[in-house]
Design an enzyme around this catalytic site. Sequence first.
Site, PDB file in Angstrom:
ATOM      1  N   SER A 114       0.819  -1.216   0.000  1.00  0.00           N
ATOM      2  CA  SER A 114       0.000   0.000   0.000  1.00  0.00           C
ATOM      3  C   SER A 114       0.851   1.263   0.000  1.00  0.00           C
ATOM      4  CB  SER A 114      -0.951  -0.040   1.197  1.00  0.00           C
ATOM      5  OG  SER A 114      -1.902   0.982   1.137  1.00  0.00           O
ATOM      6  N   ASP A 151      -6.408   1.634  -2.886  1.00  0.00           N
ATOM      7  CA  ASP A 151      -7.612   1.352  -2.101  1.00  0.00           C
ATOM      8  C   ASP A 151      -8.093   2.601  -1.374  1.00  0.00           C
ATOM      9  OD1 ASP A 151      -5.655   1.496  -0.140  1.00  0.00           O
ATOM     10  OD2 ASP A 151      -6.235  -0.370   0.868  1.00  0.00           O
ATOM     11  N   ASP A 160      -3.076   5.944  -3.459  1.00  0.00           N
ATOM     12  CA  ASP A 160      -1.882   5.365  -2.857  1.00  0.00           C
ATOM     13  C   ASP A 160      -1.420   4.187  -3.708  1.00  0.00           C
ATOM     14  OD1 ASP A 160      -3.913   3.618  -2.219  1.00  0.00           O
ATOM     15  OD2 ASP A 160      -3.184   3.193  -0.198  1.00  0.00           O
ATOM     16  N   ASP A 204      -1.654   0.932  -3.802  1.00  0.00           N
ATOM     17  CA  ASP A 204      -2.560  -0.118  -4.282  1.00  0.00           C
ATOM     18  C   ASP A 204      -3.944   0.422  -4.583  1.00  0.00           C
ATOM     19  OD1 ASP A 204      -3.262   0.324  -1.631  1.00  0.00           O
ATOM     20  OD2 ASP A 204      -3.766  -1.768  -1.243  1.00  0.00           O
TER      21      ASP A 204
END
Length: 463
Positions: free
Chosen positions: A110, A259, A255, A257
């Site tokens: 992340s 999410d 960010d 990833d």
Amino acid sequence: MSLPTMDKPVRQLFGTDGIRGVAGEYPLDPHTVFAIGRALGARLVEKYQTARVLIGQDTRESSDWISRALARGLESANCGVASAGVITTPGVAYLTRTHGFSAGIVVSASHNPWTDNGIKVFGANGYKLSDDIEHEIEAQIFYHLEELERAESEGEGPAMLPGDDKLREDYAEWLRSQVEGTDFSKFRVLLDCANGAASSIAHLVFPKVGVFSEFTHICPTGRNINANCGALHPEEAAKHVGQSRGRFDLGITFDGDADRALFSDGDGNIVNGDAVLLLAARDMKARGHLKEDTVVATTMSNMGLEAALKRSGIRMLRAAVGDKYVLEEMKKTGATLGGEQSGHILFMDSDATTGDGILTALRVLEVLARSGKSLAELIADLKVFPQVIRNVKVNAKIPMKELPAVMSAIEAAEQDLGDSGRVVVRYSGTEKLARVMIEAESEAKMNQHATAIAEAIQEAIGI
């Protein structure tokens, strides 16, 4: 006070968002990663007999070999494997539940630096695993670690897992369908993809729904994910938007990833997840989509959000930090909206099962289009209490109640601030950090107590 050594592996793999660490070091060394794949595969084959797992990854240079090691471990347990290649975390969650996979795995850390990586697991329903199931899997991982020969875990495998472009397009099509029929033609948006997973998806979504899109940080090298860009550094996009002299209506940052998402308004002011929850809650309530007139936030959300929601007749509940825990509270209460100040937003009325930065961006744009107002106008009455967050690197996560000097500093702050402030001290679930968050009407008192608590932690267990 004697502290436990951190040299030996601690038998606690899962944090608040899967397993994380430095790539190549325990628990993300090849041997342990293989054991993770094997343990998960064995569990799934026992449950489903003919199990298949979807693997997706971000753009870190270690994501390839970690994905391969996981695949070898899964296949050694007679579990099938498919790859979506570079894709967002919510993309894997969506594809797992809609394409009949027994589980989904995301290789990503992340917002962490490129040197770190992580493993997140989703069940067949697209939801992150519960703490109880993670603990059961941990026990199986350690069993396989003890049984495996290192040579077996480090065997040969494919140079890389070929990603299925059709899977990525299916996910992008679902995202587009969430805002079908909305006219976005008047919006000009700067999109910062953080040199991460959004780089493989965002161009399949925003231009195709009619948003004039300019993309930045879409050239991952394996080592530049989150580097002075994206949701970790929203000030970069905000500065660009603010200096564009009206060229952009807003900036959107993801960010690593994707999410989560953070925004900047047309004047270059950063807009965080609290503000997104406010505008989304009001819009959903007006359309009858906000069940129980309730929003689930976290202990880190500002008191100003709670006050603004209350003025709109909306109740705010607080969950532990982590979108998994926000989701658990949403399920308990029947709430259809929840999220974190950091930009993880959960829209249950969109049938999403985890935070999705791209979906969040689309939903915000949809609210702007529906209202005819700017982002700044929609959140103008959000009066944020002064808030400070201090991060302290620690060598061990000792329970705070076992650190007398720290508890004394916390109690002094709480007594001094009373009802005019909040004190939250917690360990990060993904890094070796203690976080000190204080909100108060008085900035002087806020900073004074934040410094005192941070110094007490530093002296007790700081690096």
